[in-house]
Structures are given as structure tokens and as C-alpha cells.
Design a protein around this motif. Sequence first.
Motif, PDB file in Angstrom:
ATOM      1  N   ALA A 138       0.812  -1.216   0.000  1.00 16.11           N
ATOM      2  CA  ALA A 138       0.000   0.000   0.000  1.00 16.11           C
ATOM      3  C   ALA A 138       0.845   1.266   0.000  1.00 16.11           C
ATOM      4  CB  ALA A 138      -0.950  -0.005   1.207  1.00 16.11           C
ATOM      5  N   THR A 139       1.997   1.226   0.627  1.00 11.05           N
ATOM      6  CA  THR A 139       2.831   2.419   0.718  1.00 11.05           C
ATOM      7  C   THR A 139       3.353   2.876  -0.642  1.00 11.05           C
ATOM      8  OG1 THR A 139       4.733   3.394   1.853  1.00 11.05           O
ATOM      9  CG2 THR A 139       4.971   1.147   1.105  1.00 11.05           C
ATOM     10  N   TRP A 140       3.340   1.956  -1.626  1.00  9.05           N
ATOM     11  CA  TRP A 140       3.863   2.281  -2.958  1.00  9.05           C
ATOM     12  C   TRP A 140       2.758   2.648  -3.940  1.00  9.05           C
ATOM     13  CZ3 TRP A 140       8.771   2.883  -2.272  1.00  9.05           C
ATOM     14  CH2 TRP A 140       9.470   2.072  -1.376  1.00  9.05           C
ATOM     15  N   ALA A 141       1.523   2.691  -3.469  1.00 10.19           N
ATOM     16  CA  ALA A 141       0.399   2.975  -4.367  1.00 10.19           C
ATOM     17  C   ALA A 141       0.459   4.409  -4.881  1.00 10.19           C
ATOM     18  CB  ALA A 141      -0.919   2.723  -3.654  1.00 10.19           C
ATOM     19  N   VAL A 142       0.048   4.600  -6.120  1.00 12.59           N
ATOM     20  CA  VAL A 142      -0.004   5.914  -6.761  1.00 12.59           C
ATOM     21  C   VAL A 142      -1.468   6.317  -6.892  1.00 12.59           C
ATOM     22  CG1 VAL A 142       0.466   7.223  -8.865  1.00 12.59           C
ATOM     23  CG2 VAL A 142       2.120   5.526  -8.040  1.00 12.59           C
ATOM     24  N   ASN A 143      -1.812   7.469  -6.339  1.00 11.16           N
ATOM     25  CA  ASN A 143      -3.183   7.967  -6.418  1.00 11.16           C
ATOM     26  C   ASN A 143      -3.140   9.384  -6.959  1.00 11.16           C
ATOM     27  OD1 ASN A 143      -4.570   5.660  -5.041  1.00 11.16           O
ATOM     28  ND2 ASN A 143      -3.286   6.304  -3.328  1.00 11.16           N
ATOM     29  N   ASP A 144      -3.118   9.497  -8.290  1.00 13.53           N
ATOM     30  CA  ASP A 144      -2.975  10.813  -8.910  1.00 13.53           C
ATOM     31  C   ASP A 144      -4.195  11.208  -9.726  1.00 13.53           C
ATOM     32  OD1 ASP A 144      -2.654   8.941 -10.858  1.00 13.53           O
ATOM     33  OD2 ASP A 144      -0.754   9.684 -11.615  1.00 13.53           O
ATOM     34  N   GLY A 145      -5.365  10.703  -9.315  1.00 16.22           N
ATOM     35  CA  GLY A 145      -6.589  11.085  -9.986  1.00 16.22           C
ATOM     36  C   GLY A 145      -6.827  10.299 -11.261  1.00 16.22           C
ATOM     37  N   PRO A 146      -7.904  10.614 -11.971  1.00 12.73           N
ATOM     38  CA  PRO A 146      -8.253   9.862 -13.179  1.00 12.73           C
ATOM     39  C   PRO A 146      -7.249  10.094 -14.301  1.00 12.73           C
ATOM     40  CG  PRO A 146      -9.680  11.774 -12.929  1.00 12.73           C
ATOM     41  CD  PRO A 146      -8.876  11.680 -11.668  1.00 12.73           C
ATOM     42  N   VAL A 147      -6.925   9.037 -14.991  1.00 14.20           N
ATOM     43  CA  VAL A 147      -6.033   9.126 -16.146  1.00 14.20           C
ATOM     44  C   VAL A 147      -6.639   8.322 -17.282  1.00 14.20           C
ATOM     45  CG1 VAL A 147      -3.963   9.368 -14.726  1.00 14.20           C
ATOM     46  CG2 VAL A 147      -4.650   7.102 -15.524  1.00 14.20           C
ATOM     47  N   ARG A 148      -6.179   8.612 -18.468  1.00 10.99           N
ATOM     48  CA  ARG A 148      -6.534   7.853 -19.656  1.00 10.99           C
ATOM     49  C   ARG A 148      -5.232   7.352 -20.248  1.00 10.99           C
ATOM     50  NH1 ARG A 148      -9.448  10.489 -24.976  1.00 10.99           N
ATOM     51  NH2 ARG A 148     -10.055   8.542 -26.038  1.00 10.99           N
ATOM     52  N   ASP A 149      -5.049   6.049 -20.235  1.00  8.38           N
ATOM     53  CA  ASP A 149      -3.810   5.446 -20.701  1.00  8.38           C
ATOM     54  C   ASP A 149      -3.985   4.879 -22.100  1.00  8.38           C
ATOM     55  OD1 ASP A 149      -1.854   5.732 -18.633  1.00  8.38           O
ATOM     56  OD2 ASP A 149      -2.962   4.268 -17.429  1.00  8.38           O
ATOM     57  N   LEU A 150      -3.056   5.210 -22.977  1.00 13.11           N
ATOM     58  CA  LEU A 150      -2.977   4.627 -24.307  1.00 13.11           C
ATOM     59  C   LEU A 150      -1.686   3.827 -24.403  1.00 13.11           C
ATOM     60  CD1 LEU A 150      -3.976   7.689 -26.535  1.00 13.11           C
ATOM     61  CD2 LEU A 150      -5.484   5.972 -25.528  1.00 13.11           C
ATOM     62  N   LEU A 151      -1.789   2.566 -24.779  1.00 13.16           N
ATOM     63  CA  LEU A 151      -0.625   1.712 -24.988  1.00 13.16           C
ATOM     64  C   LEU A 151      -0.467   1.500 -26.483  1.00 13.16           C
ATOM     65  CD1 LEU A 151      -1.301   1.215 -21.953  1.00 13.16           C
ATOM     66  CD2 LEU A 151      -0.570  -1.145 -22.281  1.00 13.16           C
ATOM     67  N   VAL A 152       0.516   2.150 -27.073  1.00 12.64           N
ATOM     68  CA  VAL A 152       0.752   2.052 -28.513  1.00 12.64           C
ATOM     69  C   VAL A 152       1.840   1.012 -28.754  1.00 12.64           C
ATOM     70  CG1 VAL A 152       1.424   3.269 -30.610  1.00 12.64           C
ATOM     71  CG2 VAL A 152       0.125   4.468 -28.836  1.00 12.64           C
ATOM     72  N   CYS A 153       1.529   0.006 -29.556  1.00 16.44           N
ATOM     73  CA  CYS A 153       2.540  -1.007 -29.855  1.00 16.44           C
ATOM     74  C   CYS A 153       3.603  -0.412 -30.765  1.00 16.44           C
ATOM     75  CB  CYS A 153       1.914  -2.226 -30.509  1.00 16.44           C
ATOM     76  SG  CYS A 153       3.139  -3.523 -30.834  1.00 16.44           S
ATOM     77  N   THR A 154       4.841  -0.407 -30.278  1.00 20.04           N
ATOM     78  CA  THR A 154       5.973   0.107 -31.055  1.00 20.04           C
ATOM     79  C   THR A 154       7.056  -0.951 -31.220  1.00 20.04           C
ATOM     80  OG1 THR A 154       7.129   0.941 -29.088  1.00 20.04           O
ATOM     81  CG2 THR A 154       5.538   2.434 -30.142  1.00 20.04           C
ATOM     82  N   GLN A 155       6.726  -2.225 -30.925  1.00 16.85           N
ATOM     83  CA  GLN A 155       7.763  -3.255 -30.864  1.00 16.85           C
ATOM     84  C   GLN A 155       8.153  -3.744 -32.254  1.00 16.85           C
ATOM     85  OE1 GLN A 155       6.986  -6.630 -28.292  1.00 16.85           O
ATOM     86  NE2 GLN A 155       9.019  -7.483 -28.668  1.00 16.85           N
ATOM     87  N   GLY A 156       9.049  -3.021 -32.865  1.00 16.94           N
ATOM     88  CA  GLY A 156       9.534  -3.402 -34.178  1.00 16.94           C
ATOM     89  C   GLY A 156      10.281  -4.719 -34.190  1.00 16.94           C
ATOM     90  N   SER A 157      10.804  -5.162 -33.029  1.00 22.17           N
ATOM     91  CA  SER A 157      11.486  -6.457 -32.970  1.00 22.17           C
ATOM     92  C   SER A 157      10.499  -7.610 -33.116  1.00 22.17           C
ATOM     93  CB  SER A 157      12.254  -6.595 -31.648  1.00 22.17           C
ATOM     94  OG  SER A 157      11.365  -6.533 -30.536  1.00 22.17           O
TER      95      SER A 157
END
Length: 332
Positions: A138-157
Motif C-alpha cells: 500500500a505504501t507504494w500505491a499511486v493515487n494521482d486522480g483519473p487518467v486515460r492510458d494509451l498503450l501504442v505497440c511500437t515493438q519493431g522487434s
Amino acid sequence: MELQGCRTCSDWARLHGESAVGTVTGYDQFLIVEVPLPWPYAVTEARALPPGLYTVIEEAMRRKLAFRFEAIAPDAEWSQAGLTRIIAYKLVKIDGSFDEKVSFHQGFVRREFMLPLEQVAGLAAALLYEPEHLAAFATWAVNDGPVRDLLVCTQGSRDAACGHYGYPLYREIRDHWCGPTTPGLRVWRASHIGGHRFAGTLLEFPAGLGWGYVTNAELGPLLHQNEGPGALAHCYRGSLAPVTHWEQIAEREALQQVGWPWLTGPRRTELLSQGPDSAEVLVESLSPRRRWRATVAASGQVASQPNTKGPVRTESQYSITKWQEERLDRSV
């Protein structure tokens, strides 16, 4: 058959008009971990993979959990030296309907942590299959409000298409869209998410959607939702909830019918019947309260190049042949 001048499998798919809808795989949970570059073909073999994490992933697979592991590259601004970020997105399930007890979902809920490298495997195990140990982190939890995450695949390998189309798309979003005009937006360089023939591909949370064929031209409608979702119909791959491709195709039609509010309320799909070339699907939302029946059927085939260096195969294409809204008893 060769690519005939196409540089990547994504060029081939665009040339032949292959539809992206119904091609993303859904899960109950996504485990997203910062792993410094470079990434080999199998990202779990990366030299910088946190110690013990591979064993945790193997154990979760042995237990047949409906989860997906994704690596993201640390960000020069958002990451912290000496700490590793873990983001867990879990499907929000809601029971209860106006007719019967069924399971609705409302996107994904986020848990995020920044913690020392040596504790990453322990937290991953707690998130995936040992929830009784979560309190210890719990001490390492991040609570920075609502976010919108986009994961763009860039793995050319993994495939050249993801480097050719994915990295410039990631760079455009990171440099020009993450800021005051789009508060809470984060974009990450992500490892293989599947369907590289539809590059640029990305996963969107917390809405829980997969997108493909995304270029700079689609970023305005996608990120600001400043026009109807029809502008993105060709980019919609499907819900990240664990549903069939038939249901993903029907969900896209519901998104077109309702608009962006379709993503904000509880929603569900149900596969009512299925044959070799068609299926009947129930699509339902609680807010707005509406229900449809859809018939989805095969509508032809295209030549598909699943991988830039792989052989061509035939892929079926599908369309909705019947779409009917059901009247609901508003007094229930």
C-alpha cells in the motif's frame, strides 16, 4: 504470394481493405510493467525484466487466469529513477439486469504502484493471484486522480509494421497531445499487443478498447471525441473484455448508434446462437437503457498477411445483416 511492393503486413491489409473489427483479444485483467528497452521478440526474455516476474507470469498462466502481460518503456518525464511502475487494469463487472441476473461491465479500474525493482514480482503475484498480500504494498500505491492510458505497440522487434507505424504514432501523441489540452492523457511505448497487420495499434484504458489503423488523422476524434464515433468505425477492433469476435462486431454498431455515451455506462453482450458463418448477438446497455438483437454474418474473404515476413492466408470478413432494437418494459 509476396507483399508486391508493400513494406509491411499493415500496408498489405490497408491495400486489400481487411476489416479490423473483431480482431482484438480480451481479458479480465491487464498487468502492465515498466521494462527498459531494448526488447527482444519475446519481451519476457528482455534482460531488464524485473527479477522473478517471469516466474509469476508462468504461474498465472498455469492457473489459466484470463490476464495479459504488457511491457511499457519508462518515460523520461513520468518515470522515477530507482522505481518501477506497475499498472493493473481489472474489468469492472456489474451484476443485475431489469429482466434477469446477468453480468454487465463498465470498462476497467486501475491500480498503480511505483516501487523498488526487487518488489515487483511480489506485487505482480498479489495483483494476479495472491490478493491477501496486496496490503503489504500500500505504501507504494499511486493515487494521482483519473487518467486515460494509451498503450501504442511500437515493438519493431516483433514485426516491422509496429516500428514503422506504431513509433511515429506514439511520438505524435506524446509530443503534441499529452498536455493541458488533453488533461490526464498518458501514452506509453508498449510491447506486442497482437494484430500488427492493423498498425498503428493501441489499447485504451479505462474504457477498455482496442484500436487499429490509427494515424495522425484519427487522433482528434479519438482523443477529444469532438465528433461522433463514426469517424473511427474503421479503426475499432473491439472491447478488451473477454467476448467473441461476433460480439465485438455488434458492439461497434452499438457505439455508432448511441455515440460516446455507450462507453460510460454499464454494457454487455451475449452470444445467443452461433453457426459456422453467422451468429445472433444480444447487445444491452443500462445507461442509456436500451437493448438490440444483431445478426452477424460472413460477408466474404480477403487475402491477409498476418506477419510482415509470414505467408498470406485467407481471412473471413463479417457484417451485420440484421439490427433490431427491442422494446423494454420501463415499469420494471
